[in-house]
Motif scaffolding. Structure first.
Motif: not given
Lengths: 372, 372
Positions: B113-114, B257, B281, B284, B288, B310, B313-316, B318
């Motif tokens: 877990n980041p 997730l 998590l 996100i 998704r 971390f 901000d990878f998702t879209s 974000q």
DNA sequence: AGTGTTTTGGCAACCGGTTGACAAACCCGC
DNA sequence: GCGGGTTTGTCAACCGGTTGCCAAAACACT
């Protein structure tokens, strides 16, 4: 002249003065109580157990660590006493005479890189299965800090695993002759190393790109002193031309999101249509930078990473990547380290498991047909 | 009756038999060489240094660890000898008599877990600044394994930090009375805890959502025994109605997730237009899952996470999220632990830094105006 | 009962440091 | 040249285990 010779000691002070009262069959429950004081509890020792069970400390030691060596009856009595006193062994005291700490050091370049997740998981699994504890240290991608960390950790572990180390070969060899040591993602003369088999993944990736119509590729390389970056590049270099593709190296770069971002201008300038990045972080950084410029991925640029880290499927499009069996690698590194320790201690030569650890391509959304 | 009384020892064997040759002003450079054998080097001890420098071992000990206690001239000679022998102190041998290991344990629920990245970074920073080494252990989100890990690590560390522990209060208190201990993201009666100040972040988030027109919210809660999940829910529950919004709790769920994914059907069934998830998590995962169903985020559903890990901000789009000052938290936890250790050792009462660790809203793309 | 063999458990040394107590050496002023 | 105060370094105990060696105890077998 001044060497200390044959010093004689006076008799040793009595360690356990007889504690008269406290019938051995004590008031069961009441015993554990801790009265006032601060954090009182001085942990029980084998001497306490010995007194309680009416035996010699050495007998306690044996009862606890050499099952069978002692009469069953006595052993039981000792175990009961140990339980009653809530005894736990002092690992330092044990380590001193034996020289074994039952601890392994795992040195990472950067905890923040998800690449290490599975390595750590696998390592932890293998270590705890054998009763070893892992101690993790981070070097923040700096060779100097890494040497320092290794130095600091080394005396209190039985073996060391270096993951994608930034150390020089000589330094590594130096550590390796002091302690059992295994490196991950690196090969060093005379030192045991665990590396994945790059070929299958790279073959698949190249075939995949070829099929999509790409003919001009770039490799975004990582740190200049990264063995793995070089290995990946060498493999690409060896294979790409055979498939009728050109390939250029762009780098070196730092193996992070920013490292990937920073490479964008050079990528665009190079005129390639597909990029393989040293790792997923760089791939993602590049992809984000490209998208910010309004470039569509994979329409304008196909991108492939390496490793398949946590988060590489968060992006959109999701990242195509060459997966490395990180968990297996971590696990095998620990197993090998343990073998080396045994070899060192008992002389039984380490059997090294040489079966390949194949990489494989994971096709997701960041690769697509070349723009007409 | 059987207590061991007044045992007398025979004279101690000579520890250092005079090694005749080897003139003290030895051939400088040549000394370090290690001949053949396996991994030969038995590390040098203070006894070796003492012999080489012509002093008593205790003098060496003092020269090395109590600068100033010894004549400058002698001290220099000893340091030179130590350097020549490439001496490094054996931490176990030091720990035994002093009881201090200069090591701290950090127990995490899940390295994967980041959320823990920054905590570890901050902790590492604070620890190494004070000359302490961190031992990281993972409990894989299981209370049982966590207790086991704590038990195993505890004897060899000077203090313990538990991050988002899954242990029960009593268990925690039990550990706390054996060792200096600090918990992160939890409050337990009689135990020092470091928690962020949720209020600012939550206020901002609620205001943000209100402004966007949302009136029906849901909170995706985390594990049932998570103190932090409860705290977040309580804060939301206290604030939302005042802003004219309804809020429901959906959960408990696993903080991953998949936990987020699994909640989708219940979220949709609830009819809310915005969701705050226990952590990023889950947020996100939920996002998704929603997108896979063709639902547009934030058009159909606005989503806010917690922590700003971390990859958020990878998702879209974000992820919008309520950031927790994780690095500061890790750092402060270690500082406090160190204070507790000093308090225990020297009686100087620990000064606890009670300044708030405010959270803040980070607005990115996953929140938007309610669909007309 | 007598002898031989195996178990069992105690003794004391040892791992490599730290530290309180103390004595020898040094320094001071007078 | 001497008493008093400081420095400096030595001695030996200690931390909490492990282990080689050995003697006593238990058991086996004639």
């Amino acid at each position: 002249m001044n060497a200390p010779v044959g010093v004689s000691t006076t008799p040793e002070a009595t360690r356990g003065e007889q504690s008269v009262t406290s019938d051995v069959t004590s008031d069961d429950t009441a015993a554990a109580e801790t009265r006032p004081g601060r954090r009182s509890k001085a942990p029980a020792t084998i001497y306490d157990i010995a007194k309680l069970a009416g035996v010699n400390p050495s007998t306690v030691s044996r009862a606890l660590s050499k099952p069978g060596r002692i009469n069953v009856k006595t052993e039981e009595r000792i175990h009961a006493a140990a339980k009653e006193l809530n005894y736990r062994l002092n690992p330092m005291a044990r380590a001193l005479p034996t020289g074994r700490t039952n601890t392994l050091g795992l040195l990472l370049a950067d905890i923040t890189n998800p690449m290490f997740f599975e390595v750590v998981r696998g390592a932890e699994r293998a270590a705890s299965r054998r009763g070893y504890t892992l101690i993790l240290a981070e070097s923040q991608e700096s060779g100097e800090r890494e040497a320092e960390a290794a130095e600091r950790v080394s005396p209190s572990v039985d073996g060391l695993v270096l993951v994608t180390t930034r150390l020089g070969d000589e330094k590594i060899q130096e550590f390796a002759e002091r302690k059992p040591l295994v490196v991950i993602n690196r090969q060093v003369e005379g030192v045991h190393g665990i590396v994945p088999d790059l070929e299958p993944g790279i073959d698949e990736a190249l075939a995949h790109l070829a099929e999509l119509g790409h003919t001009a590729l770039a490799f975004l390389s990582g740190p200049a002193n990264s063995w793995m970056s070089r290995a990946r590049w060498d493999a690409l270099l060896a294979k790409a031309p055979g498939l009728g593709m050109t390939i250029v190296e762009i780098g070196p770069g730092v193996p992070t999101l920013d490292g990937g971002r920073d490479a964008l201008s050079r990528v665009l300038a190079s005129g390639v249509t597909a990029v393989l990045a040293y790792n997923d972080l760089m791939a993602i950084g590049l992809m984000r930078a490209a998208q910010e410029q309004g470039l569509v991925v994979p329409g304008r640029l196909s991108i492939i990473g390496f490793d398949d880290i946590f988060g590489s499927d968060f992006t959109s499009p999701q990242l195509s990547t060459i997966r490395t069996p990180l968990g297996d690698i971590g696990e095998r590194a620990i197993r090998l380290t343990l073998e080396l320790i045994d070899e060192y201690a008992e002389g039984t030569p380490a059997r090294v498991d040489a079966s390949p650890l194949p990489t494989e391509l994971v096709v997701r959304g960041s690769t697509g047909p070349i723009q007409p």
